[in-house]
Write a protein that holds these residues in place. Structure first.
Motif, PDB file in Angstrom:
ATOM      1  N   TRP A  30      48.062  49.202  46.353  1.00 33.31           N
ATOM      2  CA  TRP A  30      47.274  48.348  45.470  1.00 33.31           C
ATOM      3  C   TRP A  30      47.670  48.590  44.018  1.00 33.31           C
ATOM      4  O   TRP A  30      48.016  49.705  43.638  1.00 33.31           O
ATOM      5  CB  TRP A  30      45.794  48.631  45.663  1.00 33.31           C
ATOM      6  N   GLN A  45      44.853  43.202  41.839  1.00 34.63           N
ATOM      7  CA  GLN A  45      43.444  43.120  41.476  1.00 34.63           C
ATOM      8  C   GLN A  45      43.169  41.898  40.606  1.00 34.63           C
ATOM      9  O   GLN A  45      42.172  41.191  40.787  1.00 34.63           O
ATOM     10  CB  GLN A  45      43.019  44.395  40.737  1.00 34.63           C
ATOM     11  N   LEU A  54      41.147  42.167  50.249  1.00 33.70           N
ATOM     12  CA  LEU A  54      40.397  43.243  49.583  1.00 33.70           C
ATOM     13  C   LEU A  54      39.776  44.185  50.610  1.00 33.70           C
ATOM     14  O   LEU A  54      39.735  45.400  50.399  1.00 33.70           O
ATOM     15  CB  LEU A  54      39.314  42.637  48.682  1.00 33.70           C
TER      16      LEU A  54
END
Length: 403
Positions: free
Chosen positions: A202, A207, A227
């Protein structure tokens, strides 16, 4: 292409009719005008003859007036119903236009038209692709011919994902976003491709993409699912449950991926120490069975690989689409190892292990990190999707030679 040019030809003939019919009518009127002119000339000659006869004392004044009246009456009878008209354009200009219309029509269409797209659509409709590789080749050709087609780039990205070519899919989805704008669905697909291309690591870009997608559409399913996966992989089980519960809440009851998401929630809750409790948002609950696979290397292969070589372990339908149903990525240094393959590991929501009764298990070693082509491979199957025993998967053959 006759099914295209025939209607086009009919349209051209219709356009020509609007030009040629007035020309024909003008010619008819011209003939009528010529006949009228002839009648007037004969009338004038008749008057001259009467005048000559009057001067020769053959006719008296009364007879002269009677002859003139008779000549005028005959002229009126001959010209009755004839309307004198004049053509502003004349006859040559419409004829020239009639010749130029089809020539200009074809030339303009070849320059600004979409003949290539028409031909491509016909070819794709005539012969459906028989493999994922053929589908990929066609889509790659499509984006070359139509580089501004967001739809073509989108489907190419989805096809790349089905082939585990996440890096290529990332570029395709990014191009689709550049063309079509930052639609939530495109942002979610782009983020998903980036996640797998980066080895499930990630980062801030991921994000930002998922945040933007969910801000525009709080129910964007790809972002919610991604997510949840990222949170589960990083052992943030509470976050995984939260995202997946939101996802389940928007999925239709008949959606085949719903049961897999519910199973993922239960597994996350178990990791949190809450057992198999289910919230109202996830009811009715469903268990997702995982295939346990023991992956190892043969002695010969062990001598020819390096610890950092990538190892891809995946399940694919025995009878069905060739793209993987579930995938795990490891390294040679991890082997031997036992892994689980389930619907949670699916690359695409519509392709799940649970939807196919029998699957084939495959492992591939690729020094370049290419899931579709490597140096060594191993296969086993058929295996029922409900199998409980641990399946032994030995990598023992050169890629392309495994049976």
């Amino acid at each position: 292409m006759i099914d295209f040019w025939l209607p086009a030809g009919l349209l051209l003939l219709t356009a020509l009719a609007f030009l040629l019919i007035p020309v024909l009518r003008i010619r008819k009127l011209q003939a009528e005008e010529d006949r009228t002119a002839l009648n007037v000339t004969l009338y004038q000659e008749r008057l001259q003859e009467l005048e000559v006869q009057r001067q020769a004392c053959v006719l008296d004044d009364a007879q002269l007036q009677a002859g003139r009246a008779e000549a005028a009456r005959e002229l009126l009878d001959d010209t009755e119903g004839v309307q004198r008209r004049s053509s502003v354009l004349g006859g040559k200009i419409p004829l020239i236009s009639a010749l130029l219309v089809p020539v200009l029509g074809v030339a303009l269409y070849l320059h600004w038209g979409a003949i290539d797209q028409v031909e491509q659509t016909r070819q794709m409709a005539a012969a459906q692709p028989q493999s994922i590789e053929e589908m990929t080749a066609r889509l790659e050709q499509t984006v070359k011919q139509q580089p501004d087609s967001a739809e073509a780039w989108y489907f190419l990205g989805r096809t790349y994902m089905a082939q585990e070519r996440a890096s290529d899919a990332t570029k395709a989805f990014e191009r689709a976003v550049e063309i079509a704008g930052r639609a939530p669905e495109l942002l979610g697909q782009w983020a998903q491709a980036l996640y797998f291309a980066e080895g499930k690591q990630w980062n801030e870009q991921l994000q930002a993409l998922t945040d933007e997608a969910l801000k525009a559409d709080p129910q964007e399913v790809t972002s919610l699912g991604l997510l949840g996966i990222a949170a589960y992989e990083s052992q943030r089980y509470a976050d995984a449950v939260r995202y997946w519960e939101r996802l389940v809440a928007v999925l239709p009851e008949q959606d085949p991926s719903r049961a897999a998401i519910v199973g993922g929630i239960e597994r996350a809750r178990q990791q949190m120490g809450e057992g198999e409790q289910s919230s109202a948002a996830t009811a009715p609950s469903a268990k997702v069975h995982a295939l346990e696979v023991n992956v190892s290397l043969s002695p010969e292969v062990q001598k020819n690989v390096q610890p950092d070589d990538a190892v891809f372990v995946f399940a694919r339908a025995l009878s069905g689409p060739p793209m993987p149903l579930a995938v795990k990525r490891l390294k040679v240094s991890d082997l031997p190892v036992q892994v689980s393959l389930s619907d949670v590991d699916a690359m695409m929501p519509e392709l799940k292990i649970s939807r196919f009764d029998q699957v084939q298990l495959v492992a591939r070693v690729s020094r370049a990190g290419n899931a579709t082509q490597g140096e060594w491979t191993g296969k086993t199957g058929p295996v029922a999707n409900t199998a409980r025993d641990v399946q032994a998967l030995l990598i023992d053959s050169r890629d392309g030679q495994a049976q």
